[in-house]
Design a protein around this motif. Structure first.
Motif, PDB file in Angstrom:
ATOM      1  N   ALA A  29       0.849  -4.353   6.072  1.00 41.65           N
ATOM      2  CA  ALA A  29      -0.435  -4.834   5.560  1.00 41.65           C
ATOM      3  C   ALA A  29      -0.658  -4.364   4.122  1.00 41.65           C
ATOM      4  N   CYS A  30      -0.292  -3.131   3.815  1.00 38.58           N
ATOM      5  CA  CYS A  30      -0.446  -2.611   2.452  1.00 38.58           C
ATOM      6  C   CYS A  30       0.447  -3.375   1.477  1.00 38.58           C
ATOM      7  N   LEU A  31       1.677  -3.620   1.862  1.00 37.74           N
ATOM      8  CA  LEU A  31       2.591  -4.352   0.979  1.00 37.74           C
ATOM      9  C   LEU A  31       2.104  -5.775   0.728  1.00 37.74           C
ATOM     10  N   GLU A  32       1.514  -6.372   1.733  1.00 36.77           N
ATOM     11  CA  GLU A  32       0.968  -7.721   1.581  1.00 36.77           C
ATOM     12  C   GLU A  32      -0.132  -7.733   0.515  1.00 36.77           C
ATOM     13  N   VAL A  33      -0.978  -6.722   0.528  1.00 38.01           N
ATOM     14  CA  VAL A  33      -2.038  -6.615  -0.475  1.00 38.01           C
ATOM     15  C   VAL A  33      -1.415  -6.388  -1.850  1.00 38.01           C
ATOM     16  N   CYS A  34      -0.429  -5.505  -1.939  1.00 40.05           N
ATOM     17  CA  CYS A  34       0.225  -5.207  -3.223  1.00 40.05           C
ATOM     18  C   CYS A  34       0.860  -6.450  -3.838  1.00 40.05           C
ATOM     19  N   GLU A  35       1.416  -7.307  -3.014  1.00 40.43           N
ATOM     20  CA  GLU A  35       2.078  -8.513  -3.527  1.00 40.43           C
ATOM     21  C   GLU A  35       1.114  -9.441  -4.248  1.00 40.43           C
ATOM     22  N   THR A  36      -0.150  -9.361  -3.901  1.00 41.64           N
ATOM     23  CA  THR A  36      -1.143 -10.246  -4.526  1.00 41.64           C
ATOM     24  C   THR A  36      -1.924  -9.566  -5.647  1.00 41.64           C
ATOM     25  N   CYS A  37      -1.625  -8.306  -5.906  1.00 37.81           N
ATOM     26  CA  CYS A  37      -2.416  -7.524  -6.846  1.00 37.81           C
ATOM     27  C   CYS A  37      -2.118  -7.899  -8.298  1.00 37.81           C
TER      28      CYS A  37
END
Length: 82
Positions: A29-37
Motif C-alpha cells: 500500500a505504501c509503494l502504491e502511494v509512492c508511485e503516484t507521488c
C-alpha cells in the motif's frame, strides 16, 4: 525544491492510516502511494542528504535506502531512477 516545502505536496500526507516506518505490515500500500507521488525524487533526495535509513522515502526502503545513503557519502550524490 530545497528544504522541506516539498513535504506539503507529498502523497503520503493524505494517508495517515499507513505506517511509513514499520512498513512490513503495509509495504504494498505504501509503494502504491509512492508511485503516484509528485515529489518522490525530492523525498528520496531528502532522506539521502539527511542519512535517514528508516522508513519509506521516495519509494526506497531498507537496504536500498541504506545503499543510497552510503553512495552519497562517497561523494557521488543521490542517484535514483524513479
Amino acid at each position: 525544491m530545497t528544504g522541506t516545502e516539498w513535504m506539503a505536496d507529498a502523497a503520503c500526507q493524505h494517508r495517515p492510516d499507513l505506517d511509513w516506518f514499520d512498513i512490513d505490515c503495509n509495504l504494498a500500500a505504501c509503494l502504491e502511494v509512492c508511485e503516484t507521488c509528485p515529489v518522490g525524487d525530492d523525498c528520496l533526495d531528502y532522506a539521502v542528504k539527511h542519512e535517514i535509513r528508516d522508513g519509506l522515502w521516495g519509494g526506497e526502503w531498507g537496504y536500498r535506502l541504506v545503499k543510497r545513503v552510503r553512495q552519497n557519502r562517497g561523494g557521488g550524490g543521490p542517484k535514483h531512477g524513479r
